[in-house]
Design an enzyme around this catalytic site. Structure first.
Site, PDB file in Angstrom:
ATOM      1  N   ARG A 168      37.225  37.118  22.684  1.00  0.00           N
ATOM      2  CA  ARG A 168      38.041  35.918  22.492  1.00  0.00           C
ATOM      3  C   ARG A 168      37.651  34.779  23.433  1.00  0.00           C
ATOM      4  O   ARG A 168      36.935  34.974  24.396  1.00  0.00           O
ATOM      5  CB  ARG A 168      39.519  36.243  22.736  1.00  0.00           C
ATOM      6  CG  ARG A 168      39.752  36.719  24.179  1.00  0.00           C
ATOM      7  CD  ARG A 168      41.074  37.428  24.329  1.00  0.00           C
ATOM      8  NE  ARG A 168      41.218  37.950  25.672  1.00  0.00           N
ATOM      9  CZ  ARG A 168      42.224  37.640  26.487  1.00  0.00           C
ATOM     10  NH1 ARG A 168      43.172  36.833  26.102  1.00  0.00           N
ATOM     11  NH2 ARG A 168      42.290  38.170  27.681  1.00  0.00           N
ATOM     12  N   THR A 177      35.727  36.770  37.536  1.00  0.00           N
ATOM     13  CA  THR A 177      35.126  36.973  36.225  1.00  0.00           C
ATOM     14  C   THR A 177      34.192  35.825  35.859  1.00  0.00           C
ATOM     15  O   THR A 177      34.536  34.658  36.043  1.00  0.00           O
ATOM     16  CB  THR A 177      36.229  37.084  35.154  1.00  0.00           C
ATOM     17  OG1 THR A 177      37.075  38.183  35.486  1.00  0.00           O
ATOM     18  CG2 THR A 177      35.629  37.305  33.772  1.00  0.00           C
ATOM     19  N   LYS A 179      30.971  39.129  32.154  1.00  0.00           N
ATOM     20  CA  LYS A 179      31.263  39.504  30.778  1.00  0.00           C
ATOM     21  C   LYS A 179      29.974  39.500  29.966  1.00  0.00           C
ATOM     22  O   LYS A 179      29.212  38.531  30.014  1.00  0.00           O
ATOM     23  CB  LYS A 179      32.265  38.521  30.169  1.00  0.00           C
ATOM     24  CG  LYS A 179      33.634  38.545  30.839  1.00  0.00           C
ATOM     25  CD  LYS A 179      34.399  39.820  30.499  1.00  0.00           C
ATOM     26  CE  LYS A 179      35.837  39.760  30.979  1.00  0.00           C
ATOM     27  NZ  LYS A 179      36.577  40.994  30.671  1.00  0.00           N
ATOM     28  N   ASP A 232      31.115  43.853  32.303  1.00  0.00           N
ATOM     29  CA  ASP A 232      32.165  44.263  31.371  1.00  0.00           C
ATOM     30  C   ASP A 232      31.753  43.913  29.949  1.00  0.00           C
ATOM     31  O   ASP A 232      31.641  42.744  29.601  1.00  0.00           O
ATOM     32  CB  ASP A 232      33.486  43.544  31.728  1.00  0.00           C
ATOM     33  CG  ASP A 232      34.667  44.064  30.917  1.00  0.00           C
ATOM     34  OD1 ASP A 232      34.454  44.924  30.022  1.00  0.00           O
ATOM     35  OD2 ASP A 232      35.802  43.626  31.175  1.00  0.00           O
ATOM     36  N   GLU A 257      31.800  48.331  32.535  1.00  0.00           N
ATOM     37  CA  GLU A 257      33.154  48.513  32.028  1.00  0.00           C
ATOM     38  C   GLU A 257      33.159  48.547  30.499  1.00  0.00           C
ATOM     39  O   GLU A 257      32.531  47.717  29.848  1.00  0.00           O
ATOM     40  CB  GLU A 257      34.011  47.343  32.554  1.00  0.00           C
ATOM     41  CG  GLU A 257      35.474  47.463  32.230  1.00  0.00           C
ATOM     42  CD  GLU A 257      36.324  46.466  33.037  1.00  0.00           C
ATOM     43  OE1 GLU A 257      35.870  46.004  34.107  1.00  0.00           O
ATOM     44  OE2 GLU A 257      37.424  46.159  32.584  1.00  0.00           O
ATOM     45  N   ASP A 278      38.337  50.835  30.349  1.00  0.00           N
ATOM     46  CA  ASP A 278      39.414  49.842  30.381  1.00  0.00           C
ATOM     47  C   ASP A 278      40.263  49.982  29.115  1.00  0.00           C
ATOM     48  O   ASP A 278      41.293  50.666  29.127  1.00  0.00           O
ATOM     49  CB  ASP A 278      38.819  48.425  30.519  1.00  0.00           C
ATOM     50  CG  ASP A 278      39.895  47.351  30.605  1.00  0.00           C
ATOM     51  OD1 ASP A 278      41.080  47.705  30.701  1.00  0.00           O
ATOM     52  OD2 ASP A 278      39.566  46.150  30.582  1.00  0.00           O
ATOM     53  N   LYS A 319      45.792  48.524  34.213  1.00  0.00           N
ATOM     54  CA  LYS A 319      46.397  47.192  34.073  1.00  0.00           C
ATOM     55  C   LYS A 319      47.852  47.385  33.667  1.00  0.00           C
ATOM     56  O   LYS A 319      48.152  48.178  32.773  1.00  0.00           O
ATOM     57  CB  LYS A 319      45.679  46.386  32.988  1.00  0.00           C
ATOM     58  CG  LYS A 319      44.258  46.009  33.339  1.00  0.00           C
ATOM     59  CD  LYS A 319      43.601  45.239  32.195  1.00  0.00           C
ATOM     60  CE  LYS A 319      42.184  44.837  32.557  1.00  0.00           C
ATOM     61  NZ  LYS A 319      41.429  44.354  31.391  1.00  0.00           N
ATOM     62  N   CYS A 371      43.723  42.633  35.484  1.00  0.00           N
ATOM     63  CA  CYS A 371      44.792  41.862  34.850  1.00  0.00           C
ATOM     64  C   CYS A 371      44.251  41.234  33.570  1.00  0.00           C
ATOM     65  O   CYS A 371      43.059  41.181  33.350  1.00  0.00           O
ATOM     66  CB  CYS A 371      45.303  40.781  35.800  1.00  0.00           C
ATOM     67  SG  CYS A 371      44.031  39.645  36.428  1.00  0.00           S
ATOM     68  N   ASP A 412      41.763  38.314  39.373  1.00  0.00           N
ATOM     69  CA  ASP A 412      41.347  36.918  39.535  1.00  0.00           C
ATOM     70  C   ASP A 412      42.145  35.947  38.671  1.00  0.00           C
ATOM     71  O   ASP A 412      41.789  34.773  38.595  1.00  0.00           O
ATOM     72  CB  ASP A 412      39.842  36.784  39.260  1.00  0.00           C
ATOM     73  CG  ASP A 412      39.481  37.210  37.846  1.00  0.00           C
ATOM     74  OD1 ASP A 412      40.367  37.722  37.137  1.00  0.00           O
ATOM     75  OD2 ASP A 412      38.324  37.026  37.437  1.00  0.00           O
TER      76      ASP A 412
HETATM   77 MG    MG Z   1      37.777  44.861  30.875  1.00  0.00          MG
END
Ligand code: MG
Length: 361
Positions: free
Chosen positions: A24, A135, A162, A190, A218, A243, A267, A295, A322
């Site tokens: 997203r 991130t 990411k 991730d 991740e 995750d 999380k 988070c 973060d």
């Molecule tokens: Mg993740």
């Protein structure tokens, strides 16, 4: 101290730069906030983002779950009856973990305020400060390198990058970032479920062969593909962090039992709050599995609750908190101090946030 009233509000905070993952793109934090007022007038606060692509929770579903199910189930209960409150909170409606998390943290906030202690001290609390990563969103290589260097300039020593949008191009991206930031910066990757199992092994091995020194990867593959997670975990040297695969304590048991990852990302929005997160901490600790706390796109309120948990439990060795660093402004008063990578706990009772600028109804 009894729960007298549970009310809802909304908060919107623009992000410094748009947040982009394999799943997203978002340009502001836009979350539901919860205020629980006790019969003596004291207040507890919680927050929930609507992260539909991960938890399935929308703003509408969070509001409905809190207003029509959770509030009627726990209003009037004594705040000291934590076990009873949490039993009802988790039984009155299934799933809806973000709504449950927002209420759970407001309950813990009041619980600690009632004892006049900071929450992390009550949860087991050794550390009074923790260090978070930052991130780096998925973009073209040049922009990701620029964002990484900016993070390092701001004092972050750990980058969570990411990837997962275009397979092998990810290796080049990470190589460019490693080259730019040097060998002393910790790089986590991730993929947000973006790879197929064999593709993941090929990419991670390529990163290993290039000596990119990745701290962890991740969620390389689909959340429900435990077989795939296990395959990747067994085929690479780099630690694999689950995750999206782990929401509940039951998921954590299955994951550990099946050897489907090396590490677990806890999380609050996945577990439904601190109460269930503590169970995962206990399970992981029992098996010698380290955890990260992360988070969603949460502002300082919810991230502060996660920071209290992280500061309390030694099994949580990595911190991806973060959210506040990504926000353009901080509209709250009180609570842990977020200064770049450093999160310092304070001695204020509860979570510590004293003012939440939302209209509650
Ligand atoms: Mg993740």
């Amino acid at each position: 101290m009894k729960i007298a009233k549970i009310e809802l509000g909304e908060i919107r905070i623009p992000l410094v730069t748009p947040f982009k993952t394999a799943l997203r793109t978002v340009d502001s934090v836009n979350d539901i906030v919860v205020r629980i007022t006790a019969d003596d007038g004291r207040e507890g606060f919680g927050e929930a983002p609507a992260t539909a692509v991960i938890t399935g929770d929308t703003k509408g579903s969070i509001v409905t779950a809190v207003r029509d199910f959770i509030a009627p189930a726990i209003t009037g209960m004594d705040i000291e009856d934590m076990d009873g409150i949490m039993g009802r909170l988790h039984k009155c409606i299934v799933k809806n973990t973000s709504a449950k998390a927002a209420v759970d943290m407001a309950v813990y906030d009041l619980y600690a305020k009632n004892l006049n202690r900071p929450l992390y001290k009550i949860l087991g609390g050794g550390q009074d400060a923790i260090e978070t990563d930052i991130t780096i969103s998925v973009n073209d290589t040049e922009e990701m390198v620029r964002d990484s260097l900016r993070g390092v300039e701001q004092g972050f020593r750990i980058l969570k990058v990411k990837v997962g949008k275009d397979g092998t191009g990810d290796v080049e991206r990470i190589a460019a970032i490693r080259q730019a930031v040097g060998k002393d910066i910790v790089i986590r990757v991730d993929a947000n479920q973006g790879w197929q199992p064999k593709e993941a092994v090929r990419i991670i091995r390529a990163m290993e062969d290039k000596g990119l020194d990745i701290d962890l990867v991740e969620q390389p593959v689909n959340a429900h593909d435990f077989e795939g997670m296990k395959y990747v975990t067994s085929q690479v040297f780099t630690p694999v962090l689950a995750d999206e695969s782990v929401f509940s304590p039951q998921d954590a048991i299955r994951l550990i039992w099946e050897g489907a990852a090396d590490l677990i990302n806890i999380k609050l929005m996945k577990t439904g709050g601190i109460y269930e997160a503590l169970k995962i901490c206990g399970i992981a600790e029992s098996f010698g599995v380290e955890c990260m706390t992360g988070c969603m796109l949460e502002s300082k309120l919810a991230v502060s609750a996660a920071a209290h948990l992280a500061a309390a439990r030694g099994v949580i060795t990595r911190h991806d908190l973060d959210g506040p660093a990504l926000c353009r402004t901080d509209p709250y008063e009180g609570g842990p101090v977020f200064a770049g990578a450093q999160i310092t706990m304070t001695e204020e009772p509860g979570i510590g946030i004293t003012k939440v600028p939302a209209v509650f109804a």
